[in-house]
Design an enzyme around this catalytic site. Structure first.
Site, short mmCIF file in Angstrom:
data_model
loop_
_atom_site.label_atom_id
_atom_site.label_comp_id
_atom_site.label_asym_id
_atom_site.label_seq_id
_atom_site.Cartn_x
_atom_site.Cartn_y
_atom_site.Cartn_z
N VAL A 25 0.86 -1.21 0.00
CA VAL A 25 0.00 0.00 0.00
C VAL A 25 0.89 1.25 0.00
CG1 VAL A 25 -1.58 1.39 1.45
CG2 VAL A 25 -2.05 -1.04 1.07
N ASP A 140 -8.29 -17.76 8.44
CA ASP A 140 -9.50 -18.59 8.43
C ASP A 140 -10.08 -18.82 7.03
OD1 ASP A 140 -9.19 -18.46 11.15
OD2 ASP A 140 -10.75 -16.95 11.45
O1 F6P Z 1 -9.58 -15.19 13.07
C1 F6P Z 1 -8.29 -15.68 13.26
C2 F6P Z 1 -8.24 -16.53 14.49
O2 F6P Z 1 -6.91 -17.00 14.64
C3 F6P Z 1 -9.23 -17.70 14.54
O3 F6P Z 1 -8.80 -18.80 13.77
C4 F6P Z 1 -9.32 -17.98 16.00
O4 F6P Z 1 -10.57 -18.55 16.32
C5 F6P Z 1 -9.19 -16.61 16.62
O5 F6P Z 1 -8.56 -15.79 15.65
C6 F6P Z 1 -8.37 -16.58 17.87
O6 F6P Z 1 -8.45 -15.29 18.40
P1 F6P Z 1 -7.49 -14.73 19.54
O7 F6P Z 1 -6.16 -14.46 18.89
O8 F6P Z 1 -8.17 -13.51 20.00
O9 F6P Z 1 -7.36 -15.80 20.57
#
Ligand code: F6P
Length: 362
Positions: A25, A140
């Site tokens: 960017v 994800d």
């Molecule tokens: O959205 C990305 C992710 O790594 C998911 O796969 C997982 O459920 C979540 O974030 C975990 O979140 P945190 O880092 O807040 O524990």
């Protein structure tokens, strides 16, 4: 763009390749003569007006990145920091964020993040006056409308590397491993890594089943795989985070049911956040660079409330054959369909996965 100043932020769970996207960017905007500021800590930092200059003016008036950031594109995480901002979820928080952008003379914002962050980008674009363009980045792979999000490829490489390592030790001890991978409500990482790591079974939230049925099915896989006739040296089960039964409970129940099998044991590993780190792969850097170019050019063209998408199944094409623009409202609808199983993309994935399952269990 009327105001030659653009802001960029990363939001939600970090993903490998976010730094490559920020860097791209900066470079593309600089090449178009636009100054870039970074927003620290995602939407939380935006509400606070936490801006840092990422570019500077040279003597000839041209724009270049500030010193000290060379090489950042090849690193994991996000050097701007990220957050899941509770304040930004309130309309008042978003109004404050919009005020901060206007006060800083910013004529466009690039939001790099997953479906929650891009939903925030949509609200900001529709409620405020500053144009906002999104770039999908999440391990994800659950951003509707974009075949790939930045970070997915690196995460998959990390998962299959971990599975290969676990398979080495599993084969040495005649063991079954149940490996949990992240993904929130999406089973994409589990699905894709199960095929690439040659797992024997995969458990997905898109194909929910009662726990008893899951345990019975896994027992069948173990008995067949370790039978004298089939004689597999290891069993690998990949479970998506979105499948509610914890791996330790699955392992306990399974071990109880195969106690009669000699020399067979069950172990578990939750890969968790390990999969979010590490240097971004070639593919993630490539996707980051091309999506960033499309996002900056969309802002330059006066667009707002859209996302630059990789091989999109909806939206409009761009000059880059792999990249298109998708309305953020469409992204939100597509994401819901992707996750509730009604999207054609999910239907196709599950159909393919049913076939792959039978092959994996062989
Ligand atoms: O959205 C990305 C992710 O790594 C998911 O796969 C997982 O459920 C979540 O974030 C975990 O979140 P945190 O880092 O807040 O524990």
């Amino acid at each position: 763009m009327s105001v030659g100043r653009l802001a960029v932020l990363t939001s939600g769970g970090d993903a490998p390749g976010m730094n490559a996207a920020i860097w791209a960017v900066m470079k593309v905007a600089a090449a178009r003569g636009i100054d870039v500021v970074g927003v620290e800590r995602g939407f939380d930092g935006l509400v606070d007006g936490a801006f840092v200059d990422l570019t500077r003016r040279l003597a000839d008036g041209s724009v270049a990145p500030i010193s000290g950031l060379e090489g950042v594109a090849g690193t994991g995480g996000t050097f701007l920091g990220s957050s899941r901002s509770a304040r930004f979820r309130d309309r008042e928080g978003r109004a404050e964020a919009a005020r901060r952008l206007a006060d800083a003379g910013i004529g466009g914002l690039v939001v790099i993040g997953g479906n929650g962050s891009l939903t925030g980008a949509h609200l900001l674009a529709t409620e405020g006056d500053v144009p906002v363009v999104g770039i999908p980045a999440t391990i994800d792979n659950d951003v509707g409308g974009s075949t790939d999000a930045i970070g997915v490829d690196t995460a998959l490489n990390t998962i299959i590397d971990a599975c290969d390592r676990l398979s080495d030790t599993a084969r040495s001890h005649h063991r079954a491993f149940i490996v949990e991978v992240m993904g929130r409500r999406s089973g994409y990482l589990a699905m894709a890594s199960a095929v690439a790591a040659v797992a024997d079974a995969v458990l997905l939230p898109e194909q929910p089943a009662p726990e008893d049925q899951v345990v019975e099915e896994l027992e069948r896989v173990l008995r067949w795989s370790f039978s004298p006739e089939r004689n597999k040296p290891r069993v690998l089960v990949i479970k998506a985070e979105g499948v509610p039964t914890p791996v330790h409970r699955l392992a306990e129940r399974l071990a109880g049911r195969v106690a009669d099998l000699e020399n067979v044991s069950v172990r578990t590993v939750v890969l968790g956040h390990l999969v979010r780190g590490g240097h971004p792969s070639f593919h993630d850097r490539l996707v980051a660079g091309r999506l960033a170019r499309a996002a900056v050019d969309a802002l330059v063209a006066g667009r707002s409330d859209v996302m630059a998408a990789w091989e999109p199944n909806v939206g409009e094409p761009s000059v880059d054959p792999k990249v298109g623009l998708v309305d953020l409202a469409t992204m939100i609808e597509e994401t819901e369909r992707l996750l509730d199983g009604t999207s054609e993309v999910t239907v196709r994935r599950i159909r393919l996965m049913k076939e792959a399952r039978a092959v994996l269990a062989l």
